[in-house]
Design an enzyme around this catalytic site. Sequence first.
Site, PDB file in Angstrom:
ATOM      1  N   CYS A  86       0.838  -1.201   0.000  1.00  0.00           N
ATOM      2  CA  CYS A  86       0.000   0.000   0.000  1.00  0.00           C
ATOM      3  C   CYS A  86       0.872   1.251   0.000  1.00  0.00           C
ATOM      4  O   CYS A  86       1.830   1.357   0.770  1.00  0.00           O
ATOM      5  CB  CYS A  86      -0.912   0.003   1.224  1.00  0.00           C
ATOM      6  SG  CYS A  86      -2.006   1.442   1.299  1.00  0.00           S
ATOM      7  N   CYS A 123       0.706   4.933   6.771  1.00  0.00           N
ATOM      8  CA  CYS A 123       0.107   4.784   8.097  1.00  0.00           C
ATOM      9  C   CYS A 123       1.123   4.128   9.044  1.00  0.00           C
ATOM     10  O   CYS A 123       1.613   3.024   8.767  1.00  0.00           O
ATOM     11  CB  CYS A 123      -1.158   3.942   8.020  1.00  0.00           C
ATOM     12  SG  CYS A 123      -2.360   4.529   6.788  1.00  0.00           S
ATOM     13  N   CYS A 142       0.665   0.397  10.272  1.00  0.00           N
ATOM     14  CA  CYS A 142       0.239  -0.650   9.343  1.00  0.00           C
ATOM     15  C   CYS A 142       1.401  -1.418   8.702  1.00  0.00           C
ATOM     16  O   CYS A 142       2.235  -0.832   8.007  1.00  0.00           O
ATOM     17  CB  CYS A 142      -0.635  -0.051   8.248  1.00  0.00           C
ATOM     18  SG  CYS A 142      -1.334  -1.318   7.154  1.00  0.00           S
ATOM     19  N   CYS A 147     -16.674  -9.861   4.852  1.00  0.00           N
ATOM     20  CA  CYS A 147     -15.906  -8.626   4.763  1.00  0.00           C
ATOM     21  C   CYS A 147     -14.629  -8.848   3.958  1.00  0.00           C
ATOM     22  O   CYS A 147     -13.933  -9.841   4.184  1.00  0.00           O
ATOM     23  CB  CYS A 147     -15.543  -8.141   6.164  1.00  0.00           C
ATOM     24  SG  CYS A 147     -16.962  -7.955   7.281  1.00  0.00           S
ATOM     25  N   CYS A 181     -19.277  -6.466   2.839  1.00  0.00           N
ATOM     26  CA  CYS A 181     -18.590  -5.268   3.308  1.00  0.00           C
ATOM     27  C   CYS A 181     -17.192  -5.248   2.679  1.00  0.00           C
ATOM     28  O   CYS A 181     -16.555  -6.306   2.560  1.00  0.00           O
ATOM     29  CB  CYS A 181     -18.477  -5.279   4.829  1.00  0.00           C
ATOM     30  SG  CYS A 181     -17.552  -3.874   5.524  1.00  0.00           S
ATOM     31  N   CYS A 212     -19.005   1.676   8.187  1.00  0.00           N
ATOM     32  CA  CYS A 212     -18.279   0.971   9.239  1.00  0.00           C
ATOM     33  C   CYS A 212     -17.054   1.828   9.505  1.00  0.00           C
ATOM     34  O   CYS A 212     -16.126   1.856   8.695  1.00  0.00           O
ATOM     35  CB  CYS A 212     -17.905  -0.437   8.788  1.00  0.00           C
ATOM     36  SG  CYS A 212     -16.964  -1.380  10.019  1.00  0.00           S
ATOM     37  N   ARG A 230     -17.785  -2.784  17.610  1.00  0.00           N
ATOM     38  CA  ARG A 230     -17.021  -4.001  17.316  1.00  0.00           C
ATOM     39  C   ARG A 230     -15.687  -4.000  18.072  1.00  0.00           C
ATOM     40  O   ARG A 230     -14.876  -3.090  17.913  1.00  0.00           O
ATOM     41  CB  ARG A 230     -16.766  -4.117  15.808  1.00  0.00           C
ATOM     42  CG  ARG A 230     -18.040  -4.154  14.978  1.00  0.00           C
ATOM     43  CD  ARG A 230     -17.765  -4.435  13.514  1.00  0.00           C
ATOM     44  NE  ARG A 230     -18.973  -4.321  12.730  1.00  0.00           N
ATOM     45  CZ  ARG A 230     -19.881  -5.295  12.569  1.00  0.00           C
ATOM     46  NH1 ARG A 230     -19.669  -6.465  13.164  1.00  0.00           N
ATOM     47  NH2 ARG A 230     -20.958  -5.109  11.848  1.00  0.00           N
TER      48      ARG A 230
END
Length: 337
Positions: free
Chosen positions: A70, A74, A77, A115, A147, A207, A279
Amino acid sequence: MDSGIVRGYEGRSKAGSPDIRLDWTVEEILAVHQLPLLELVGRANAVHREHHDPNKVQKASLLSIKTGGCPENCAYCPQSAHHREVDLTKDRLMDPAKVIGLAAKAKAAGAERFCMGAAWREVRDGKDFDAVVQMVEGVRDLGMEACVTLGMLKPHHAARLAAAGLTAYNHNLDTSPEFYSEIITTRTYEDRLETLATVRSYGIDLCCGGIIGMGESLRDRASMLHVLSTMNPHPESVPINALVPVEGTPLGHRTPIDPLELVRMVATARIVMPTSTVRLSAGRSSLNREAQILCLIAGANSVFYGDKLLTTPNAELGEDAALFGAIGAEVQDTASI
């Protein structure tokens, strides 16, 4: 502490829902968060019992359909291409037939929602997005909720996903607007809010939650919940994550949070967003059984089930079976993949 601020959630309301507010302030949320723990959990449990069946816990699973590489930076991550010291195998986007086959397997085991997450900065037109749309259509054809989390998107992408029957789109805020630039610099907070607004404008459920334990202040945690709780309507699903430090990432050195910090965050989220599904997400693998049960009492009514959340460890299946057996909860099955 101003008891008037703490009691504020009992007052102002949205028509037809006496305890649902869209006008929380950061100061009010921080005051709730800092209540004595037993008082906080008690209040949260009362709100939870009013709006949800306290004996039902949804199990959800998350499949990484494209892993690693990616371009975002971040700090938490392991999938970021910026963190080259992370030991992670990078995979191309999975074949739609394989994904749909896994969804069918999950449904056979009792799954209701499937998901799918791709390590992308943003959705781009082309064969990969066409494949994701095919996955969504295939999951919906199975009679399941679908999702996805795909990064930023434009209106025509949201339109295609809505037409394919997408149930929900995951796009977390991660942290407060004030602390955000300490964690991510490759996109702005406004980018995230624009994506959320685009998704919602096409009738897709949100979400959206965040992560604690990244070095943020308590006010930052309250500020993140403020952004979520002033959305109209509140996000249908709010994942509360604790940082899982991964070696090779900028936050790999951080000490995991005290479990009671996660309890406080869950309870505060439940009070300020009474009808959302809260969650209990990343970081659950570091919680003992009793801490997880306390989170459920405090208002969490969904857990991610399975030994991995995208690329980070999660609770073992056997441990979860023992947990649900111990509490005697009626589990809404969304089986692990």
